[in-house]
Design a protein around this motif. Sequence first.
Motif, PDB file in Angstrom:
ATOM      1  N   THR A  93      -4.772 -57.753  12.967  1.00  0.00           N
ATOM      2  CA  THR A  93      -5.299 -59.013  13.537  1.00  0.00           C
ATOM      3  C   THR A  93      -6.113 -58.770  14.809  1.00  0.00           C
ATOM      4  O   THR A  93      -6.635 -59.708  15.403  1.00  0.00           O
ATOM      5  N   ASN A 116      -8.825 -54.727   5.194  1.00  0.00           N
ATOM      6  CA  ASN A 116      -8.472 -56.134   5.067  1.00  0.00           C
ATOM      7  C   ASN A 116      -9.214 -56.988   6.101  1.00  0.00           C
ATOM      8  O   ASN A 116      -8.937 -56.924   7.292  1.00  0.00           O
ATOM      9  N   ARG A 117     -10.169 -57.792   5.625  1.00  0.00           N
ATOM     10  CA  ARG A 117     -10.933 -58.639   6.554  1.00  0.00           C
ATOM     11  C   ARG A 117     -10.156 -59.896   6.938  1.00  0.00           C
ATOM     12  O   ARG A 117     -10.301 -60.427   8.036  1.00  0.00           O
ATOM     13  N   GLU A 118      -9.311 -60.354   5.997  1.00  0.00           N
ATOM     14  CA  GLU A 118      -8.566 -61.609   6.238  1.00  0.00           C
ATOM     15  C   GLU A 118      -7.763 -61.557   7.536  1.00  0.00           C
ATOM     16  O   GLU A 118      -7.757 -62.502   8.314  1.00  0.00           O
ATOM     17  N   ASN A 119      -7.059 -60.445   7.752  1.00  0.00           N
ATOM     18  CA  ASN A 119      -6.252 -60.330   8.967  1.00  0.00           C
ATOM     19  C   ASN A 119      -7.129 -60.282  10.215  1.00  0.00           C
ATOM     20  O   ASN A 119      -6.805 -60.888  11.234  1.00  0.00           O
ATOM     21  N   GLU A 121      -9.896 -61.732  10.539  1.00  0.00           N
ATOM     22  CA  GLU A 121     -10.414 -63.087  10.777  1.00  0.00           C
ATOM     23  C   GLU A 121      -9.385 -64.015  11.416  1.00  0.00           C
ATOM     24  O   GLU A 121      -9.737 -65.033  11.999  1.00  0.00           O
ATOM     25  N   GLU A 140     -15.493 -53.858   6.634  1.00  0.00           N
ATOM     26  CA  GLU A 140     -14.361 -54.008   5.722  1.00  0.00           C
ATOM     27  C   GLU A 140     -14.402 -52.901   4.673  1.00  0.00           C
ATOM     28  O   GLU A 140     -15.444 -52.665   4.068  1.00  0.00           O
TER      29      GLU A 140
END
Length: 250
Positions: A93, A116-119, A121, A140
């Motif tokens: 994160t 992992n781009r989601e974390n 973001e 990513e």
Amino acid sequence: MATNNQTTEQQQPQALRHQEVGHKSLLQSDALYQYILETSVYPREPQPMKELREITANHPWNLMTTSADEGQFLNMLLKLINAKNTMEIGVFTGYSLLATALALPEDGKILAMDINRENYEIGLPVIEKAGVAHKIDFREGPALPVLDQMLEDGKYHGTYDFIFVDADKDNYINYHKRLLDLVKIGGLIGYDNTLWNGSVVAPADAPMRKASRVCRKWREGVRQSLARRERLSFAGFKMDDESTARFVRY
Ligand code: SAM
Ligand code: CA
């Protein structure tokens, strides 16, 4: 932090070596660690770091985040060495990334990689609010192919002041082989979690989690590669058991 302490300690007569037994870590208890956090670390934690730490605490994988004391250490270290061009492998994160971004000058740069781009973001709005997002080039995907591409290009040789590696532990030795080319002479590479839960000195038959076994194997590989490179000096520090890091200076 000490220079070249590995060899000199091994050469010291037994009587001069650290003799105390029974300490689980540099810090003697969880209560002492908590005391340090509450009296020295949290009061100095910049507001955006606090916000990101609190957001990350709600993440199911929150154990992966860099601790506040290590974040502060990174921030101080980067300022001390006047780092400008940096790299981070393993962002999650973004706690260590934000600690880095806050330490760099306005025109500082961080090449940040994570599969992992989601974390990333999750933390990005905090990073943007802190006014340091312009320093970050997030990619990513797996880091190794990016490093290979940089080596092939040739123009990144010896360009990084600081590199922080905090990703897949079984690839640390593969990162190390490539990063040796990319770090500046006099720059630093930091490898996180190298003393993971003290597994590096556990007996061979001690029951151990897979991650700890991988860490131990990696450490052996790096030690051998360091031993072959006599121009290196070695600097290490230890914090709490879960967030230990080794810094290697070139
Ligand atoms: N430094 C982060 C922080 O301060 O919160 C923690 C990083 S976390 C321990 C490890 C990260 O490495 C995860 O986010 C994971 O997605 C990433 N990762 C795992 N394998 C990777 C790979 N091959 N290349 C890049 N990142 C990877
Ligand atoms: Ca870590």
